[in-house]
Design a protein around this motif. Sequence first.
Motif, PDB file in Angstrom:
ATOM      1  N   GLN A 106      22.437 -24.913 -28.161  1.00  0.00           N
ATOM      2  CA  GLN A 106      21.710 -24.070 -29.116  1.00  0.00           C
ATOM      3  C   GLN A 106      21.845 -24.568 -30.558  1.00  0.00           C
ATOM      4  O   GLN A 106      20.855 -24.737 -31.245  1.00  0.00           O
ATOM      5  N   CYS A 107      23.091 -24.797 -31.002  1.00  0.00           N
ATOM      6  CA  CYS A 107      23.296 -25.098 -32.428  1.00  0.00           C
ATOM      7  C   CYS A 107      23.792 -26.511 -32.702  1.00  0.00           C
ATOM      8  O   CYS A 107      23.829 -26.933 -33.851  1.00  0.00           O
TER       9      CYS A 107
ATOM     10  N   LEU B 242      31.714 -21.122 -30.478  1.00  0.00           N
ATOM     11  CA  LEU B 242      32.322 -20.376 -31.579  1.00  0.00           C
ATOM     12  C   LEU B 242      31.363 -20.180 -32.754  1.00  0.00           C
ATOM     13  O   LEU B 242      31.525 -19.259 -33.535  1.00  0.00           O
ATOM     14  N   LYS B 243      30.352 -21.026 -32.863  1.00  0.00           N
ATOM     15  CA  LYS B 243      29.417 -20.921 -33.982  1.00  0.00           C
ATOM     16  C   LYS B 243      28.250 -19.976 -33.683  1.00  0.00           C
ATOM     17  O   LYS B 243      27.940 -19.103 -34.480  1.00  0.00           O
ATOM     18  N   CYS B 244      27.601 -20.133 -32.529  1.00  0.00           N
ATOM     19  CA  CYS B 244      26.391 -19.344 -32.257  1.00  0.00           C
ATOM     20  C   CYS B 244      26.564 -18.276 -31.174  1.00  0.00           C
ATOM     21  O   CYS B 244      25.688 -17.435 -30.999  1.00  0.00           O
ATOM     22  N   GLY B 245      27.670 -18.325 -30.419  1.00  0.00           N
ATOM     23  CA  GLY B 245      27.929 -17.311 -29.410  1.00  0.00           C
ATOM     24  C   GLY B 245      27.203 -17.498 -28.090  1.00  0.00           C
ATOM     25  O   GLY B 245      27.237 -16.622 -27.237  1.00  0.00           O
TER      26      GLY B 245
ATOM     27  N   SER C 290      16.321 -30.531 -25.337  1.00  0.00           N
ATOM     28  CA  SER C 290      15.637 -29.311 -25.757  1.00  0.00           C
ATOM     29  C   SER C 290      14.473 -29.058 -24.808  1.00  0.00           C
ATOM     30  O   SER C 290      14.110 -29.908 -24.006  1.00  0.00           O
ATOM     31  N   GLU C 291      13.886 -27.885 -24.898  1.00  0.00           N
ATOM     32  CA  GLU C 291      12.734 -27.556 -24.044  1.00  0.00           C
ATOM     33  C   GLU C 291      11.570 -28.503 -24.305  1.00  0.00           C
ATOM     34  O   GLU C 291      10.739 -28.723 -23.460  1.00  0.00           O
TER      35      GLU C 291
ATOM     36  N   ARG D  58      21.641 -25.860 -19.776  1.00  0.00           N
ATOM     37  CA  ARG D  58      21.144 -26.553 -20.973  1.00  0.00           C
ATOM     38  C   ARG D  58      22.198 -27.467 -21.589  1.00  0.00           C
ATOM     39  O   ARG D  58      21.879 -28.342 -22.377  1.00  0.00           O
ATOM     40  N   ASN D  59      23.479 -27.294 -21.227  1.00  0.00           N
ATOM     41  CA  ASN D  59      24.554 -28.143 -21.731  1.00  0.00           C
ATOM     42  C   ASN D  59      24.975 -29.196 -20.716  1.00  0.00           C
ATOM     43  O   ASN D  59      25.948 -29.896 -20.921  1.00  0.00           O
TER      44      ASN D  59
END
Length: 96
Positions: A11-12, A28-31, A79-80, A38-39
Amino acid sequence: MTTTVAGKCWQCGTELSKYDYGRETLCLKCGKPTRACRNCRWYDPAFTNQCREPQADKVLDKTRANYCDYFEATADPRSESDSGADYRQAAEALFK
């Protein structure tokens, strides 16, 4: 003690260590969940079930944590928009 970067958040883009991929671990940054399709290095929107691992069980929501036995962290989350359409456009641009 230094931690080796094993991948990045889908995500981030925050760098994650190999210890940041637990079943219920969140970035820890975006939750967002870190152990999600996706990872994973096998995630690919252009493939059937969006996964290059043919034996993996189908996961409907690629952004949620899951129990996939084939999960491997990736340093370059797709990414998508990383789909075959983008590659086709790039190829067509070469011949213009």
